[in-house]
Scaffold this motif. Structure first.
Motif, PDB file in Angstrom:
ATOM      1  N   SER A 411       1.633   4.649   2.835  1.00 58.13           N
ATOM      2  CA  SER A 411       2.404   5.681   3.533  1.00 58.13           C
ATOM      3  C   SER A 411       1.587   6.960   3.593  1.00 58.13           C
ATOM      4  N   VAL A 412       1.540   7.565   4.803  1.00 63.61           N
ATOM      5  CA  VAL A 412       0.769   8.787   5.013  1.00 63.61           C
ATOM      6  C   VAL A 412       1.731   9.908   5.389  1.00 63.61           C
ATOM      7  N   ARG A 413       1.680  10.991   4.622  1.00 60.24           N
ATOM      8  CA  ARG A 413       2.501  12.167   4.898  1.00 60.24           C
ATOM      9  C   ARG A 413       1.593  13.395   4.870  1.00 60.24           C
ATOM     10  N   HIS A 414       2.037  14.451   5.528  1.00 60.88           N
ATOM     11  CA  HIS A 414       1.198  15.650   5.549  1.00 60.88           C
ATOM     12  C   HIS A 414       2.042  16.876   5.857  1.00 60.88           C
ATOM     13  N   ASP A 415       1.487  18.038   5.492  1.00 65.70           N
ATOM     14  CA  ASP A 415       2.023  19.329   5.928  1.00 65.70           C
ATOM     15  C   ASP A 415       0.842  20.159   6.396  1.00 65.70           C
ATOM     16  N   ASP A 416       1.025  21.470   6.486  1.00 58.11           N
ATOM     17  CA  ASP A 416      -0.049  22.299   7.025  1.00 58.11           C
ATOM     18  C   ASP A 416      -1.261  22.367   6.110  1.00 58.11           C
ATOM     19  N   ALA A 417      -1.068  22.107   4.806  1.00 57.82           N
ATOM     20  CA  ALA A 417      -2.174  22.301   3.858  1.00 57.82           C
ATOM     21  C   ALA A 417      -2.641  21.004   3.195  1.00 57.82           C
ATOM     22  N   TRP A 418      -1.740  20.043   3.007  1.00 54.85           N
ATOM     23  CA  TRP A 418      -2.085  18.877   2.194  1.00 54.85           C
ATOM     24  C   TRP A 418      -1.783  17.576   2.918  1.00 54.85           C
ATOM     25  N   LEU A 419      -2.650  16.610   2.665  1.00 56.45           N
ATOM     26  CA  LEU A 419      -2.478  15.237   3.118  1.00 56.45           C
ATOM     27  C   LEU A 419      -2.132  14.374   1.912  1.00 56.45           C
ATOM     28  N   THR A 420      -1.055  13.577   2.015  1.00 55.67           N
ATOM     29  CA  THR A 420      -0.620  12.723   0.906  1.00 55.67           C
ATOM     30  C   THR A 420      -0.585  11.278   1.378  1.00 55.67           C
ATOM     31  N   ILE A 421      -1.301  10.429   0.651  1.00 53.01           N
ATOM     32  CA  ILE A 421      -1.315   8.990   0.953  1.00 53.01           C
ATOM     33  C   ILE A 421      -0.831   8.245  -0.275  1.00 53.01           C
ATOM     34  N   GLU A 422       0.230   7.433  -0.098  1.00 51.91           N
ATOM     35  CA  GLU A 422       0.776   6.625  -1.185  1.00 51.91           C
ATOM     36  C   GLU A 422       0.442   5.158  -0.950  1.00 51.91           C
ATOM     37  N   VAL A 423      -0.045   4.508  -1.998  1.00 50.90           N
ATOM     38  CA  VAL A 423      -0.342   3.082  -1.965  1.00 50.90           C
ATOM     39  C   VAL A 423       0.554   2.406  -2.997  1.00 50.90           C
ATOM     40  N   LYS A 424       1.515   1.590  -2.498  1.00 48.75           N
ATOM     41  CA  LYS A 424       2.512   0.980  -3.383  1.00 48.75           C
ATOM     42  C   LYS A 424       2.448  -0.535  -3.255  1.00 48.75           C
ATOM     43  N   ASP A 425       2.428  -1.204  -4.422  1.00 48.10           N
ATOM     44  CA  ASP A 425       2.448  -2.668  -4.411  1.00 48.10           C
ATOM     45  C   ASP A 425       3.794  -3.152  -4.915  1.00 48.10           C
ATOM     46  N   HIS A 426       3.965  -4.467  -4.948  1.00 50.37           N
ATOM     47  CA  HIS A 426       5.226  -5.072  -5.399  1.00 50.37           C
ATOM     48  C   HIS A 426       5.004  -5.947  -6.620  1.00 50.37           C
TER      49      HIS A 426
END
Length: 506
Positions: A411-426
Protein backbone atom coordinates in the motif's frame (compact mmCIF):
# COMPACT_ATOMS: atom_id res chain seq x y z
CA UNK A 1 -4.50 34.88 25.72
CA UNK A 2 -1.50 34.93 23.37
CA UNK A 3 0.87 35.60 26.28
CA UNK A 4 -0.16 32.49 28.24
CA UNK A 5 2.31 30.05 26.57
CA UNK A 6 5.11 32.58 27.17
CA UNK A 7 4.19 32.94 30.83
CA UNK A 8 4.02 29.16 31.22
CA UNK A 9 7.47 28.80 29.66
CA UNK A 10 8.77 31.53 31.93
CA UNK A 11 7.40 29.77 35.01
CA UNK A 12 8.85 26.47 33.84
CA UNK A 13 12.28 28.00 33.26
CA UNK A 14 12.06 29.64 36.68
CA UNK A 15 11.34 26.30 38.31
CA UNK A 16 14.28 24.77 36.48
CA UNK A 17 16.54 27.59 37.67
CA UNK A 18 15.44 26.88 41.26
CA UNK A 19 17.11 23.51 40.96
CA UNK A 20 20.48 24.98 39.87
CA UNK A 21 23.48 24.39 42.09
CA UNK A 22 24.34 28.11 42.06
CA UNK A 23 20.93 29.06 43.48
CA UNK A 24 21.08 26.31 46.08
CA UNK A 25 24.49 27.54 47.24
CA UNK A 26 23.24 31.12 47.47
CA UNK A 27 20.13 30.02 49.38
CA UNK A 28 22.19 27.91 51.81
CA UNK A 29 24.65 30.77 52.40
CA UNK A 30 21.78 33.19 52.90
CA UNK A 31 19.98 30.88 55.32
CA UNK A 32 23.13 30.33 57.35
CA UNK A 33 23.85 34.05 57.43
CA UNK A 34 20.22 34.86 58.26
CA UNK A 35 20.21 32.33 61.09
CA UNK A 36 23.48 33.65 62.48
CA UNK A 37 22.41 37.30 62.13
CA UNK A 38 18.98 36.70 63.67
CA UNK A 39 20.51 34.73 66.53
CA UNK A 40 23.15 37.39 67.20
CA UNK A 41 20.61 40.19 66.91
CA UNK A 42 18.15 38.40 69.18
CA UNK A 43 20.78 37.75 71.82
CA UNK A 44 22.02 41.33 71.60
CA UNK A 45 18.47 42.69 71.86
CA UNK A 46 17.54 40.61 74.88
CA UNK A 47 20.79 41.39 76.67
CA UNK A 48 20.39 45.11 76.05
CA UNK A 49 16.70 44.97 76.95
CA UNK A 50 17.44 43.25 80.21
CA UNK A 51 20.27 45.69 81.00
CA UNK A 52 18.17 48.79 80.20
CA UNK A 53 15.11 47.66 82.14
CA UNK A 54 17.14 46.39 85.10
CA UNK A 55 19.11 49.63 85.34
CA UNK A 56 15.96 51.75 85.08
CA UNK A 57 13.91 49.77 87.57
CA UNK A 58 16.79 49.49 90.08
CA UNK A 59 17.37 53.24 89.96
CA UNK A 60 13.64 53.97 90.36
CA UNK A 61 13.08 51.43 93.15
CA UNK A 62 16.16 52.51 95.10
CA UNK A 63 15.12 56.11 94.82
CA UNK A 64 11.56 55.23 95.85
CA UNK A 65 12.79 53.27 98.87
CA UNK A 66 15.01 56.12 100.03
CA UNK A 67 12.35 58.77 99.37
CA UNK A 68 9.71 56.75 101.23
CA UNK A 69 11.97 56.45 104.27
CA UNK A 70 12.81 60.16 104.25
CA UNK A 71 9.23 61.42 103.94
CA UNK A 72 7.55 58.93 106.26
CA UNK A 73 9.97 59.80 109.06
CA UNK A 74 8.35 63.23 109.39
CA UNK A 75 4.78 61.85 109.51
CA UNK A 76 2.95 61.16 112.79
CA UNK A 77 1.37 57.82 113.55
CA UNK A 78 -1.93 57.51 111.77
CA UNK A 79 -1.51 60.75 109.78
CA UNK A 80 -4.56 62.43 108.25
CA UNK A 81 -5.16 62.16 104.50
CA UNK A 82 -4.00 65.68 103.71
CA UNK A 83 -0.58 65.01 105.28
CA UNK A 84 -0.30 61.69 103.37
CA UNK A 85 -1.15 63.49 100.14
CA UNK A 86 1.41 66.20 100.86
CA UNK A 87 4.04 63.55 101.55
CA UNK A 88 3.13 61.71 98.30
CA UNK A 89 3.36 64.93 96.31
CA UNK A 90 6.69 65.72 97.92
CA UNK A 91 8.05 62.28 96.96
CA UNK A 92 6.91 62.70 93.33
CA UNK A 93 8.28 66.24 93.03
CA UNK A 94 11.65 65.70 94.66
CA UNK A 95 12.80 62.79 92.53
CA UNK A 96 14.73 62.64 89.27
CA UNK A 97 13.10 59.33 88.33
CA UNK A 98 9.76 60.92 87.40
CA UNK A 99 7.38 58.51 89.04
CA UNK A 100 4.00 59.00 90.72
CA UNK A 101 3.24 57.90 94.32
CA UNK A 102 0.27 56.62 96.31
CA UNK A 103 0.60 56.42 100.10
CA UNK A 104 -1.91 54.24 101.99
CA UNK A 105 -2.47 54.26 105.78
CA UNK A 106 -5.21 54.05 108.36
CA UNK A 107 -6.59 57.22 109.92
CA UNK A 108 -7.21 57.67 113.63
CA UNK A 109 -10.94 56.97 113.14
CA UNK A 110 -10.06 53.56 111.69
CA UNK A 111 -10.77 54.41 108.04
CA UNK A 112 -8.24 53.82 105.25
CA UNK A 113 -6.77 56.72 103.31
CA UNK A 114 -5.13 56.32 99.87
CA UNK A 115 -3.37 59.58 98.99
CA UNK A 116 -2.03 59.86 95.37
CA UNK A 117 0.50 62.42 94.22
CA UNK A 118 -1.58 62.91 91.05
CA UNK A 119 -5.09 61.47 91.05
CA UNK A 120 -5.25 61.66 87.27
CA UNK A 121 -2.05 59.66 86.76
CA UNK A 122 -1.94 56.99 89.48
CA UNK A 123 -4.48 55.50 91.85
CA UNK A 124 -4.78 52.23 93.68
CA UNK A 125 -6.86 50.94 90.79
CA UNK A 126 -3.64 50.79 88.77
CA UNK A 127 -1.89 48.57 91.34
CA UNK A 128 -2.24 44.86 90.52
CA UNK A 129 -3.95 42.84 93.22
CA UNK A 130 -1.12 40.32 93.28
CA UNK A 131 1.37 43.10 94.03
CA UNK A 132 -0.79 44.46 96.87
CA UNK A 133 -1.04 41.00 98.39
CA UNK A 134 2.73 40.51 98.25
CA UNK A 135 3.41 43.93 99.80
CA UNK A 136 0.93 43.41 102.68
CA UNK A 137 2.08 39.89 103.45
CA UNK A 138 4.14 39.65 106.65
CA UNK A 139 7.01 37.23 106.44
CA UNK A 140 8.22 35.08 109.36
CA UNK A 141 11.25 36.42 111.23
CA UNK A 142 13.29 33.29 110.48
CA UNK A 143 12.80 33.56 106.74
CA UNK A 144 15.17 35.36 104.36
CA UNK A 145 16.86 38.42 105.86
CA UNK A 146 14.51 38.48 108.87
CA UNK A 147 12.65 41.61 107.74
CA UNK A 148 8.85 41.29 107.88
CA UNK A 149 8.20 43.33 104.72
CA UNK A 150 10.00 43.69 101.39
CA UNK A 151 9.92 45.95 98.37
CA UNK A 152 8.12 44.30 95.44
CA UNK A 153 7.76 45.41 91.80
CA UNK A 154 5.93 44.37 88.66
CA UNK A 155 5.88 45.51 85.02
CA UNK A 156 2.39 46.21 83.71
CA UNK A 157 0.73 47.70 80.65
CA UNK A 158 -1.86 50.41 81.18
CA UNK A 159 -3.78 51.79 78.22
CA UNK A 160 -1.19 50.30 75.90
CA UNK A 161 1.77 51.91 77.66
CA UNK A 162 4.46 50.05 79.67
CA UNK A 163 4.89 50.93 83.36
CA UNK A 164 6.86 49.79 86.41
CA UNK A 165 4.79 49.43 89.60
CA UNK A 166 6.54 49.01 92.96
CA UNK A 167 5.35 48.87 96.53
CA UNK A 168 6.65 48.59 100.07
CA UNK A 169 5.35 48.80 103.64
CA UNK A 170 7.28 50.91 106.08
CA UNK A 171 8.86 48.65 108.71
CA UNK A 172 7.99 49.47 112.34
CA UNK A 173 4.60 50.94 111.51
CA UNK A 174 3.69 53.56 108.97
CA UNK A 175 2.04 53.91 105.59
CA UNK A 176 2.36 51.63 102.60
CA UNK A 177 3.77 53.29 99.52
CA UNK A 178 3.30 52.50 95.85
CA UNK A 179 5.08 54.07 92.88
CA UNK A 180 4.30 54.11 89.13
CA UNK A 181 7.05 54.86 86.62
CA UNK A 182 6.55 55.04 82.87
CA UNK A 183 8.85 52.84 80.74
CA UNK A 184 7.86 54.55 77.47
CA UNK A 185 11.30 56.07 76.87
CA UNK A 186 12.97 52.71 77.47
CA UNK A 187 10.48 51.09 75.10
CA UNK A 188 11.30 53.67 72.44
CA UNK A 189 15.01 53.12 72.94
CA UNK A 190 14.56 49.36 72.66
CA UNK A 191 12.42 49.76 69.54
CA UNK A 192 15.18 51.88 67.98
CA UNK A 193 17.65 49.17 68.93
CA UNK A 194 15.40 46.51 67.38
CA UNK A 195 15.15 48.50 64.14
CA UNK A 196 18.91 48.96 64.07
CA UNK A 197 19.48 45.25 64.60
CA UNK A 198 16.87 44.45 61.93
CA UNK A 199 18.61 46.70 59.43
CA UNK A 200 21.95 45.16 60.36
CA UNK A 201 20.44 41.69 59.83
CA UNK A 202 19.10 42.70 56.42
CA UNK A 203 22.48 44.13 55.42
CA UNK A 204 24.15 40.95 56.65
CA UNK A 205 21.72 38.92 54.54
CA UNK A 206 22.46 40.98 51.43
CA UNK A 207 26.18 40.77 52.10
CA UNK A 208 26.01 37.03 52.58
CA UNK A 209 24.06 36.67 49.32
CA UNK A 210 26.77 38.62 47.48
CA UNK A 211 29.50 36.57 49.13
CA UNK A 212 27.59 33.38 48.30
CA UNK A 213 27.31 34.49 44.69
CA UNK A 214 31.03 35.12 44.55
CA UNK A 215 31.80 31.81 46.26
CA UNK A 216 29.36 29.96 43.99
CA UNK A 217 30.99 31.49 40.92
CA UNK A 218 34.40 30.45 42.20
CA UNK A 219 33.24 26.91 42.81
CA UNK A 220 30.96 26.50 39.80
CA UNK A 221 33.21 27.99 37.16
CA UNK A 222 35.45 24.88 37.10
CA UNK A 223 32.34 22.69 37.21
CA UNK A 224 30.87 24.55 34.21
CA UNK A 225 34.15 24.17 32.34
CA UNK A 226 34.09 20.48 33.17
CA UNK A 227 30.50 20.22 31.89
CA UNK A 228 31.40 22.01 28.64
CA UNK A 229 34.41 19.77 28.18
CA UNK A 230 32.30 16.66 28.78
CA UNK A 231 29.77 17.93 26.24
CA UNK A 232 32.47 18.48 23.62
CA UNK A 233 33.87 15.07 24.40
CA UNK A 234 30.42 13.57 23.87
CA UNK A 235 30.23 15.35 20.51
CA UNK A 236 33.32 13.48 19.40
CA UNK A 237 35.99 16.12 20.07
CA UNK A 238 38.30 13.70 21.78
CA UNK A 239 41.21 16.16 21.95
CA UNK A 240 39.29 18.22 24.55
CA UNK A 241 41.33 18.91 27.68
CA UNK A 242 40.93 21.11 30.75
CA UNK A 243 43.46 23.63 32.01
CA UNK A 244 44.52 22.52 35.48
CA UNK A 245 45.63 24.93 38.18
CA UNK A 246 45.83 24.46 41.91
CA UNK A 247 45.86 21.40 44.12
CA UNK A 248 42.29 21.31 45.43
CA UNK A 249 39.61 18.69 44.76
CA UNK A 250 38.37 20.45 41.61
CA UNK A 251 41.88 20.50 40.19
CA UNK A 252 42.21 16.78 40.94
CA UNK A 253 38.86 16.22 39.18
CA UNK A 254 40.16 18.10 36.12
CA UNK A 255 43.29 15.95 36.08
CA UNK A 256 41.16 12.83 36.27
CA UNK A 257 39.01 14.09 33.39
CA UNK A 258 42.07 14.81 31.27
CA UNK A 259 43.47 11.36 31.95
CA UNK A 260 40.14 9.73 31.09
CA UNK A 261 39.82 11.81 27.91
CA UNK A 262 43.36 10.88 26.83
CA UNK A 263 42.69 7.21 27.49
CA UNK A 264 39.39 7.41 25.60
CA UNK A 265 41.02 9.18 22.66
CA UNK A 266 43.72 6.53 22.45
CA UNK A 267 41.17 3.73 22.70
CA UNK A 268 38.92 5.26 20.06
CA UNK A 269 41.88 5.73 17.74
CA UNK A 270 42.75 2.07 18.17
CA UNK A 271 39.18 0.97 17.58
CA UNK A 272 38.84 3.30 14.61
CA UNK A 273 42.03 1.89 13.14
CA UNK A 274 40.80 -1.65 13.62
CA UNK A 275 37.40 -0.79 12.17
CA UNK A 276 38.97 0.91 9.17
CA UNK A 277 41.25 -2.08 8.67
CA UNK A 278 38.26 -4.40 8.91
CA UNK A 279 36.26 -2.35 6.40
CA UNK A 280 39.23 -2.20 4.09
CA UNK A 281 39.68 -5.96 4.40
CA UNK A 282 36.04 -6.63 3.55
CA UNK A 283 36.13 -4.19 0.65
CA UNK A 284 39.40 -5.59 -0.70
CA UNK A 285 38.17 -9.15 -0.26
CA UNK A 286 34.96 -8.33 -2.12
CA UNK A 287 36.96 -6.72 -4.95
CA UNK A 288 39.28 -9.69 -5.12
CA UNK A 289 36.36 -12.11 -5.16
CA UNK A 290 34.67 -10.29 -8.03
CA UNK A 291 37.12 -11.38 -10.71
CA UNK A 292 37.12 -15.16 -9.99
CA UNK A 293 33.41 -14.96 -9.18
CA UNK A 294 32.73 -13.46 -12.61
CA UNK A 295 34.56 -16.34 -14.24
CA UNK A 296 32.81 -18.91 -12.06
CA UNK A 297 29.44 -17.30 -12.81
CA UNK A 298 30.11 -17.53 -16.55
CA UNK A 299 31.03 -21.19 -16.20
CA UNK A 300 27.96 -21.94 -14.09
CA UNK A 301 25.74 -20.30 -16.70
CA UNK A 302 27.21 -22.61 -19.31
CA UNK A 303 26.68 -25.58 -17.00
CA UNK A 304 23.12 -24.49 -16.34
CA UNK A 305 22.40 -24.30 -20.07
CA UNK A 306 23.77 -27.84 -20.50
CA UNK A 307 22.17 -29.23 -17.33
CA UNK A 308 19.54 -31.18 -19.27
CA UNK A 309 22.26 -32.97 -21.24
CA UNK A 310 24.32 -33.93 -18.23
CA UNK A 311 24.43 -37.26 -16.52
CA UNK A 312 21.43 -37.51 -14.13
CA UNK A 313 23.84 -38.44 -11.38
CA UNK A 314 25.70 -35.11 -11.53
CA UNK A 315 22.81 -32.83 -12.57
CA UNK A 316 21.76 -32.06 -8.90
CA UNK A 317 25.33 -31.16 -8.05
CA UNK A 318 25.54 -28.82 -11.04
CA UNK A 319 22.31 -27.08 -10.11
CA UNK A 320 23.54 -26.72 -6.51
CA UNK A 321 26.76 -25.15 -7.79
CA UNK A 322 24.73 -22.72 -9.91
CA UNK A 323 22.49 -21.78 -6.98
CA UNK A 324 25.32 -21.33 -4.50
CA UNK A 325 27.34 -19.33 -7.04
CA UNK A 326 24.46 -16.90 -7.45
CA UNK A 327 24.07 -16.73 -3.67
CA UNK A 328 27.79 -16.01 -3.33
CA UNK A 329 27.48 -13.27 -5.93
CA UNK A 330 24.60 -11.67 -4.04
CA UNK A 331 26.57 -11.90 -0.79
CA UNK A 332 29.60 -10.18 -2.36
CA UNK A 333 27.42 -7.39 -3.75
CA UNK A 334 25.73 -6.97 -0.38
CA UNK A 335 29.08 -6.84 1.37
CA UNK A 336 30.23 -4.17 -1.06
CA UNK A 337 27.09 -2.13 -0.34
CA UNK A 338 27.48 -2.53 3.42
CA UNK A 339 31.10 -1.40 3.13
CA UNK A 340 30.01 1.77 1.33
CA UNK A 341 27.51 2.56 4.08
CA UNK A 342 30.08 1.94 6.82
CA UNK A 343 32.64 4.12 5.07
CA UNK A 344 30.10 6.88 4.51
CA UNK A 345 30.65 6.88 0.75
CA UNK A 346 27.16 5.81 -0.29
CA UNK A 347 25.50 8.68 -2.19
CA UNK A 348 22.06 9.36 -3.60
CA UNK A 349 21.47 9.76 -7.32
CA UNK A 350 18.14 11.55 -7.25
CA UNK A 351 15.54 11.50 -9.99
CA UNK A 352 11.81 12.11 -10.33
CA UNK A 353 10.15 8.73 -9.77
CA UNK A 354 6.53 7.70 -10.38
CA UNK A 355 6.16 5.64 -7.21
CA UNK A 356 3.36 3.35 -8.44
CA UNK A 357 5.25 2.58 -11.69
CA UNK A 358 8.42 1.98 -9.66
CA UNK A 359 6.73 -0.55 -7.39
CA UNK A 360 5.12 -2.28 -10.37
CA UNK A 361 8.47 -2.49 -12.19
CA UNK A 362 10.16 -3.95 -9.10
CA UNK A 363 7.47 -6.63 -8.77
CA UNK A 364 7.41 -7.42 -12.50
CA UNK A 365 11.21 -7.71 -12.78
CA UNK A 366 11.16 -10.47 -10.16
CA UNK A 367 8.05 -12.25 -11.48
CA UNK A 368 6.01 -11.50 -8.36
CA UNK A 369 2.93 -10.04 -10.08
CA UNK A 370 0.74 -13.01 -9.22
CA UNK A 371 1.76 -13.00 -5.55
CA UNK A 372 1.57 -9.27 -4.77
CA UNK A 373 -1.44 -6.95 -4.48
CA UNK A 374 -0.67 -3.27 -5.13
CA UNK A 375 -2.74 -0.40 -3.77
CA UNK A 376 -1.17 2.80 -5.10
CA UNK A 377 -2.27 6.05 -6.68
CA UNK A 378 -0.97 6.40 -10.21
CA UNK A 379 0.84 9.50 -11.27
CA UNK A 380 2.34 10.51 -7.92
CA UNK A 381 5.97 11.57 -8.42
CA UNK A 382 8.62 11.77 -5.69
CA UNK A 383 12.25 12.81 -5.95
CA UNK A 384 14.23 9.74 -4.84
CA UNK A 385 17.10 7.46 -5.85
CA UNK A 386 15.33 4.86 -8.04
CA UNK A 387 18.06 2.21 -7.69
CA UNK A 388 18.04 2.38 -3.90
CA UNK A 389 14.24 2.46 -3.77
CA UNK A 390 14.20 -0.70 -5.89
CA UNK A 391 16.65 -2.35 -3.45
CA UNK A 392 14.39 -1.43 -0.49
CA UNK A 393 11.22 -2.71 -2.17
CA UNK A 394 12.87 -5.91 -3.38
CA UNK A 395 14.12 -6.74 0.10
CA UNK A 396 10.84 -5.94 1.88
CA UNK A 397 8.55 -7.71 -0.62
CA UNK A 398 10.93 -10.65 -1.05
CA UNK A 399 11.20 -11.07 2.72
CA UNK A 400 7.38 -10.99 3.03
CA UNK A 401 6.96 -13.63 0.30
CA UNK A 402 9.65 -15.87 1.76
CA UNK A 403 8.52 -15.78 5.41
CA UNK A 404 4.85 -14.76 5.22
CA UNK A 405 3.67 -16.28 1.99
CA UNK A 406 1.39 -14.79 -0.61
CA UNK A 407 -0.59 -12.74 -1.14
CA UNK A 408 1.55 -9.81 -0.04
CA UNK A 409 -0.20 -6.44 -0.04
CA UNK A 410 1.75 -3.28 -0.87
CA UNK A 411 0.00 0.00 0.00
CA UNK A 412 1.31 3.43 -1.02
CA UNK A 413 0.17 6.58 0.75
CA UNK A 414 1.53 10.10 0.69
CA UNK A 415 1.07 13.71 1.77
CA UNK A 416 2.91 16.89 0.86
CA UNK A 417 6.06 15.90 2.78
CA UNK A 418 6.20 12.13 3.26
CA UNK A 419 5.78 8.97 1.23
CA UNK A 420 4.61 5.87 3.15
CA UNK A 421 4.78 2.35 1.75
CA UNK A 422 3.39 -0.59 3.74
CA UNK A 423 4.29 -4.19 2.94
CA UNK A 424 1.95 -6.65 4.68
CA UNK A 425 1.96 -10.43 4.48
CA UNK A 426 -0.50 -13.05 5.74
CA UNK A 427 1.95 -15.26 7.58
CA UNK A 428 2.26 -16.04 11.29
CA UNK A 429 3.94 -12.72 12.04
CA UNK A 430 7.26 -12.01 13.70
CA UNK A 431 7.91 -13.39 17.22
CA UNK A 432 8.09 -10.63 19.81
CA UNK A 433 11.63 -11.54 20.82
CA UNK A 434 12.73 -11.26 17.19
CA UNK A 435 11.17 -7.86 16.41
CA UNK A 436 14.03 -5.78 17.92
CA UNK A 437 16.58 -7.67 15.78
CA UNK A 438 14.94 -8.00 12.34
CA UNK A 439 17.17 -5.26 10.88
CA UNK A 440 20.41 -6.55 12.46
CA UNK A 441 23.08 -7.80 10.10
CA UNK A 442 23.31 -11.57 9.67
CA UNK A 443 20.53 -12.07 12.25
CA UNK A 444 18.74 -15.42 11.96
CA UNK A 445 15.35 -15.77 13.62
CA UNK A 446 15.91 -19.48 14.18
CA UNK A 447 19.18 -20.85 15.49
CA UNK A 448 18.30 -24.21 13.99
CA UNK A 449 18.36 -22.66 10.50
CA UNK A 450 21.69 -20.86 10.32
CA UNK A 451 21.83 -21.51 6.58
CA UNK A 452 19.11 -20.08 4.36
CA UNK A 453 18.74 -18.62 0.89
CA UNK A 454 19.33 -15.08 2.10
CA UNK A 455 22.57 -13.47 3.21
CA UNK A 456 21.09 -11.95 6.35
CA UNK A 457 21.99 -8.48 5.05
CA UNK A 458 18.90 -7.60 3.00
CA UNK A 459 16.83 -5.86 5.66
CA UNK A 460 19.84 -4.04 7.11
CA UNK A 461 20.73 -2.75 3.62
CA UNK A 462 17.10 -1.67 3.14
CA UNK A 463 17.26 0.32 6.40
CA UNK A 464 20.54 1.97 5.39
CA UNK A 465 19.03 2.98 2.04
CA UNK A 466 16.03 4.46 3.85
CA UNK A 467 18.29 6.36 6.24
CA UNK A 468 20.37 7.84 3.46
CA UNK A 469 17.12 9.26 2.04
CA UNK A 470 16.32 10.74 5.46
CA UNK A 471 13.60 8.14 6.09
CA UNK A 472 13.03 5.03 8.17
CA UNK A 473 11.66 1.49 8.18
CA UNK A 474 9.73 -0.09 11.05
CA UNK A 475 8.50 -3.64 11.60
CA UNK A 476 5.41 -4.72 13.52
CA UNK A 477 2.70 -7.38 13.66
CA UNK A 478 -0.79 -6.59 12.39
CA UNK A 479 -3.67 -7.13 14.79
CA UNK A 480 -5.37 -9.48 12.33
CA UNK A 481 -2.18 -11.45 11.79
CA UNK A 482 0.88 -11.16 9.60
CA UNK A 483 3.89 -8.87 9.63
CA UNK A 484 3.83 -5.24 8.48
CA UNK A 485 6.92 -3.35 7.31
CA UNK A 486 6.41 0.41 6.97
CA UNK A 487 8.76 2.51 4.84
CA UNK A 488 8.67 6.31 5.28
CA UNK A 489 10.62 8.49 2.89
CA UNK A 490 10.60 12.25 2.29
CA UNK A 491 8.84 13.21 -0.93
CA UNK A 492 11.85 15.32 -1.87
CA UNK A 493 15.03 13.76 -0.53
CA UNK A 494 17.84 16.26 0.05
CA UNK A 495 20.84 15.70 -2.23
CA UNK A 496 24.10 14.85 -0.51
CA UNK A 497 27.49 16.26 -1.45
CA UNK A 498 30.27 13.70 -1.53
CA UNK A 499 33.11 14.10 0.93
CA UNK A 500 36.35 14.82 -0.87
CA UNK A 501 38.25 12.77 1.72
CA UNK A 502 36.09 9.69 1.20
CA UNK A 503 36.52 7.31 -1.70
CA UNK A 504 34.09 4.76 -3.09
CA UNK A 505 35.48 1.26 -3.01
CA UNK A 506 33.93 0.27 -6.32
Amino acid sequence: MTDSPGRVRGWASGLLRLTSLRLRLVVVFALVALTAAVSASGIAYWLNRDAVLTRTQNAALNDFRQSLADHVRALPMRPPCDQLRAAAEGMAENTTQRYQVVLVDRERDGGECAAPSDVDSFTMASVPRSLRTAVDERRPADEGDGLPYHLYWQRVTLDGEPFLVGGAKVIGGGPTGYMLKSLASERDDLNSLAWSLGIATALALVGSALLAQAAASTVLRPVQRLGDAARRLGEGKLDTRLRVSGTDELAELSRTFNAAAASLEKRVEELSGREEASRRFVADMSHELRTPLTAITAMTEVLEDEADNLDPMIEPAVRMVVTETRRLGDLVENLMEVTRFDAGTARLVLDDVDVADMVTACIDARAWLDAVELDAERGFVARLDPRRLDVILANLIGNALKHGGSPVRVSVRHDDAWLTIEVKDHGPGIPEEVLPHVFDRFYKASASRPRSEGSGLGLSIAVENAHIHGGSITAANASEGGAVFTLRLPVDAAPQEPDEHEQDHE
